[in-house]
Design a protein around this motif. Structure first.
Motif, PDB file in Angstrom:
ATOM      1  N   VAL A  50       0.945  10.669   9.125  1.00  0.00           N
ATOM      2  CA  VAL A  50       0.097   9.498   8.893  1.00  0.00           C
ATOM      3  C   VAL A  50      -0.068   8.661  10.167  1.00  0.00           C
ATOM      4  CG1 VAL A  50       0.726   9.389   6.451  1.00  0.00           C
ATOM      5  CG2 VAL A  50       1.998   8.018   8.098  1.00  0.00           C
ATOM      6  N   GLN A  93       0.933  10.986  -3.949  1.00  0.00           N
ATOM      7  CA  GLN A  93       1.616  10.545  -2.728  1.00  0.00           C
ATOM      8  C   GLN A  93       3.014  11.153  -2.633  1.00  0.00           C
ATOM      9  OE1 GLN A  93       3.162   6.619  -2.107  1.00  0.00           O
ATOM     10  NE2 GLN A  93       3.164   6.845   0.106  1.00  0.00           N
ATOM     11  N   GLU A  98       2.623  13.609   0.429  1.00  0.00           N
ATOM     12  CA  GLU A  98       3.196  13.028   1.650  1.00  0.00           C
ATOM     13  C   GLU A  98       4.557  13.671   1.928  1.00  0.00           C
ATOM     14  OE1 GLU A  98       2.213   8.816   3.014  1.00  0.00           O
ATOM     15  OE2 GLU A  98       4.311   8.579   2.497  1.00  0.00           O
ATOM     16  N   LYS A 116      -3.425   6.131  12.408  1.00  0.00           N
ATOM     17  CA  LYS A 116      -3.109   4.701  12.577  1.00  0.00           C
ATOM     18  C   LYS A 116      -3.285   4.299  14.037  1.00  0.00           C
ATOM     19  CE  LYS A 116       0.488   4.260   9.030  1.00  0.00           C
ATOM     20  NZ  LYS A 116       1.907   4.005   8.799  1.00  0.00           N
ATOM     21  N   SER A 161       6.449  -4.577   1.625  1.00  0.00           N
ATOM     22  CA  SER A 161       6.259  -3.631   2.731  1.00  0.00           C
ATOM     23  C   SER A 161       7.625  -3.247   3.286  1.00  0.00           C
ATOM     24  CB  SER A 161       5.399  -4.257   3.836  1.00  0.00           C
ATOM     25  OG  SER A 161       5.319  -3.376   4.928  1.00  0.00           O
ATOM     26  N   LYS A 162       7.899  -1.965   3.273  1.00  0.00           N
ATOM     27  CA  LYS A 162       9.196  -1.507   3.794  1.00  0.00           C
ATOM     28  C   LYS A 162       9.356  -1.954   5.245  1.00  0.00           C
ATOM     29  CE  LYS A 162      11.885   2.644   4.640  1.00  0.00           C
ATOM     30  NZ  LYS A 162      12.055   4.080   4.450  1.00  0.00           N
ATOM     31  N   THR A 163       8.326  -1.724   6.039  1.00  0.00           N
ATOM     32  CA  THR A 163       8.416  -2.019   7.476  1.00  0.00           C
ATOM     33  C   THR A 163       8.000  -3.448   7.820  1.00  0.00           C
ATOM     34  OG1 THR A 163       6.156  -1.219   7.664  1.00  0.00           O
ATOM     35  CG2 THR A 163       7.922   0.365   8.114  1.00  0.00           C
ATOM     36  N   ILE A 218       0.849  -1.198   0.000  1.00  0.00           N
ATOM     37  CA  ILE A 218       0.000   0.000   0.000  1.00  0.00           C
ATOM     38  C   ILE A 218       0.886   1.250   0.000  1.00  0.00           C
ATOM     39  CG2 ILE A 218      -0.272   0.256   2.519  1.00  0.00           C
ATOM     40  CD1 ILE A 218      -3.360   0.599   1.927  1.00  0.00           C
ATOM     41  N   GLY A 219       0.321   2.373  -0.390  1.00  0.00           N
ATOM     42  CA  GLY A 219       1.087   3.630  -0.404  1.00  0.00           C
ATOM     43  C   GLY A 219       2.265   3.511  -1.348  1.00  0.00           C
ATOM     44  N   GLY A 220       3.439   3.856  -0.847  1.00  0.00           N
ATOM     45  CA  GLY A 220       4.648   3.790  -1.674  1.00  0.00           C
ATOM     46  C   GLY A 220       4.979   2.373  -2.120  1.00  0.00           C
ATOM     47  N   SER A 221       4.454   1.385  -1.434  1.00  0.00           N
ATOM     48  CA  SER A 221       4.720  -0.003  -1.824  1.00  0.00           C
ATOM     49  C   SER A 221       3.688  -0.491  -2.842  1.00  0.00           C
ATOM     50  CB  SER A 221       4.711  -0.896  -0.579  1.00  0.00           C
ATOM     51  OG  SER A 221       5.788  -0.548   0.254  1.00  0.00           O
ATOM     52  N   GLN A 248       7.070  11.420   7.310  1.00  0.00           N
ATOM     53  CA  GLN A 248       5.608  11.423   7.120  1.00  0.00           C
ATOM     54  C   GLN A 248       4.903  11.170   8.440  1.00  0.00           C
ATOM     55  OE1 GLN A 248       7.538   9.109   5.024  1.00  0.00           O
ATOM     56  NE2 GLN A 248       7.620   7.896   6.903  1.00  0.00           N
ATOM     57  N   THR A 268       2.857  -2.766   8.302  1.00  0.00           N
ATOM     58  CA  THR A 268       1.672  -2.001   7.914  1.00  0.00           C
ATOM     59  C   THR A 268       0.428  -2.883   8.015  1.00  0.00           C
ATOM     60  OG1 THR A 268       3.022  -0.641   6.494  1.00  0.00           O
ATOM     61  CG2 THR A 268       0.667  -0.624   6.027  1.00  0.00           C
TER      62      THR A 268
END
Ligand SMILES: O=P(O)(O)OC[C@H]1O[C@](O)(CO)[C@@H](O)[C@@H]1O
Length: 603
Positions: free
Chosen positions: A547, A391, A395, A551, A247-249, A189-192, A544, A252
């Motif tokens: 955001v 984005q 962002e 969450k 997913s970077k992290t 999602i988002g940048g991913s 960012q 998410t």
């Protein structure tokens, strides 16, 4: 560091710091004096003030007249590596542009660009360098982060992607039942998600890429709405599907729930051991990848110096796109981006496309007071470009404080939106022509990737499209006067309705074609434009924090929903409005069993 004069406090600065401390609810005398003297904003500089004063001169001009000045128009055209930028329809004179260069100097723009390329931790709130340019650097380039050349690491991952994607594509990596994996679902999602989706949509019409993608499908699962899961798996067979969790992290919430859902989809059809053959990952967090149950050997790394929205050139985009189109196509995309990286780093500002784009945006937002920008590609293949740039831009630059934490007395960031032409013309252009002033980016392609000619038609289908690309900027710039309408015998009472004030700014960007290389150029030009804007506004374009609040509030709601459904606990701890809404939602869905059996969509 930019904007750190040793002179005494300026008025605007004092005001800003006072308001910062008011927000923190600390007495003003608590401001440490050293800090007071060290922080200033771009709006305090003379070039900013000169530009503010200059807007009065510009208000007296009209694009109708400015466009008659051939010399002016000629110097507002720039070409690089096949890209052609015409910014003569900006509400600006050559003096404006000159003043913008002075603003860039006051913002230490050149030095800030150099700091980015040399791997300094310019993302100061996360203590990270910002090196997405390294993702597309040639193999022999040297780009350091924390004293280490990161380019070899980048190429190790690219080589691994090349090898893996070839194996999947040629059938030497097969699914658990021995069938080739011809379909890919990328979860993120988002940048991913947005960058890879934009590039995928664009490549889908490039004949060379289409040839390489024959018989294969690439889909993107982003939304945690179960309908998105249903749409993604509709018509696909788990036996022939590869799932890429991006997913970077790897934390998410939406992505991880979607990943668990598709893990269930695969293991319920093929058994839990099938996950090893049907799921791979892209992440900076390989520990969590392993914990999730994906073999780290089937994980493709990237690094914390790649911001999520700047990650399409990492494994985030390169892996799914290589699976679909083959690595050689994606390599061309990287080369296009790299060409702009080099141009951005080294070209003088007068010839530097991203720098010019960025400075013009600052001019429109901060001086002319136009907060929005319409991105209007006359190319259906670029249908996902505006959502991606939304984005990247919003962002990055949607910030309220300077990089030093001082509340900004000016607005930073811009509101980006857009649709391909000519669809947009039949939707929101009315507002742009006669309502609000919204600077427009017209993006045109010289040669269509899918030409259509019909015998007997006046022009080809692409020429028809491009007729609009050329006409719209002039309609916006020139408008139509009451005198013109009178000459056309328009009835008196309709004249106010049919008058166009004109003087509405736009710029035109012409690309030779829309192949992988040009898509890379376009992407990098916009990424760097956003960076330029952020550097001038003096903000951190690479974090960012905005955001996060939503969450964490969702976490509270999630806990409540679970407690209410499983233990019938009443809704507590929310304001009246949220309590009412939640209670209504729970009551109206009380037929859902507290612990329902696993249920997967069946479209
Ligand atoms: O790649 P991740 O870590 O799943 O994050 C996805 C997206 O979420 C965000 O953090 C915003 O919520 C983006 O910046 C990022 O691109």
């Amino acid at each position: 560091m930019p904007f750190r004069p040793s002179h005494s406090l300026l008025d605007c600065e004092l005001l800003n710091l006072a308001s910062a401390f008011c927000q923190l609810q600390l007495p003003f005398f608590f401001i440490p004096l050293v800090e007071m003297a060290s922080t200033t904003l771009i709006c305090d500089t003379q070039p900013w003030k000169d530009l503010k004063a200059h807007t009065e001169d510009i208000k007296k001009t009209h694009l109708r007249d400015l466009m008659n000045d051939k010399e002016r128009c000629e110097s507002m055209m720039v070409e690089f590596d096949g890209m052609f930028l015409d910014y003569s329809r900006q509400c600006a004179t050559l003096e404006t542009i000159d003043k913008l260069y002075k603003l860039a100097e006051a913002a230490s723009l050149k030095q800030q660009i150099n700091r980015m390329y040399s791997g300094e931790h310019i993302n100061s709130t996360e203590n990270r360098s910002v090196l997405h340019v390294a993702l597309r650097a040639p193999r022999d380039a040297v780009i350091n982060s924390d004293g280490k050349n990161v380019v070899p690491d980048v190429w190790n991952v690219l080589d691994k992607i090349k090898d893996f994607s070839e194996k999947v594509r040629n059938g030497s990596w097969v699914g658990a039942t021995g069938k080739p994996l011809k379909d890919v679902i990328a979860i993120g999602i988002g940048g991913s998600f947005l960058g890879p989706l934009f590039v995928h949509a664009a490549l889908q019409t490039d004949p060379e890429a289409v040839e390489f993608a024959k018989g294969r499908q690439l889909r993107f699962l982003a939304n945690v709405d179960p309908i998105d899961v249903a749409r993604n798996i509709a018509g696909l067979n788990p036996e022939t599907t590869l799932v890429v969790v991006v997913s970077k992290t790897f934390t998410t919430a939406e992505t991880m729930l979607n990943a668990r859902t598709l893990r269930e989809w695969i293991s319920s059809a093929l058994g839990p051991s099938a996950v090893a053959k049907h799921m791979v990952a892209v992440s900076t967090n390989l520990t969590l990848v392993e914990k999730f149950g994906i073999d780290p050997n089937n994980a493709f790394a990237f690094w914390d110096w790649v911001g999520g929205r700047y990650s399409v050139c990492s494994a985030v985009g390169v892996l799914p796109l290589s699976l679909q189109y083959g690595f050689s196509i994606v390599e061309k995309f990287l080369k296009g981006a790299s060409s702009i990286d080099e141009h951005f780093r080294s070209a003088p500002f007068e010839k530097n496309i991203p720098v010019l784009l960025g400075l013009l945006s600052v001019w429109n937002v901060s001086f002319l007071g136009y907060p929005a920008r319409a991105i209007l590609p006359y190319s259906q293949a670029l249908e996902k470009f505006a959502p991606h740039i939304q984005q990247v831009s919003m962002e990055s630059n949607g910030k309220g404080v300077s990089i030093d934490g001082v509340p900004l007395p000016y607005e930073a960031g811009e509101i980006d939106f857009g649709e391909p032409g000519t669809n947009g013309q039949h939707s929101f252009y009315q507002l742009i022509h006669q309502g609000r002033v919204i600077p427009c980016d017209f993006i045109g392609i010289v040669k269509s990737q899918q030409p259509v000619y019909l015998k007997g038609e006046v022009v080809s289908n692409h020429d028809e499209l491009m007729s609009n690309f050329f006409a719209q900027p002039d309609a916006l710039a020139y408008g139509k006067t009451a005198e013109q309408l009178l000459k056309e015998n328009v009835s008196q009472h309709l004249i106010p309705h049919k008058t166009f004030s004109g003087n509405r700014p736009s710029l035109s960007l012409l690309l030779p074609s829309l192949n992988a290389y040009n898509i890379g150029q376009l992407l990098a030009s916009y990424e760097h434009r956003v960076t330029v804007e952020g550097f001038v506004w003096g903000i951190n374009s690479f974090d960012q924090w905005g955001v996060e609040l939503g969450k964490s509030l969702a976490t509270q709601v999630r806990k409540q929903l679970n407690a209410s459904r499983t233990k019938s606990e009443p809704v507590e701890g929310f304001n009246f409005s949220t309590t009412t809404l939640l209670t209504r939602y729970l009551q109206a869905s009380s037929d859902i069993p507290a612990e329902p059996p696993t249920l997967l969509p069946r479209i």
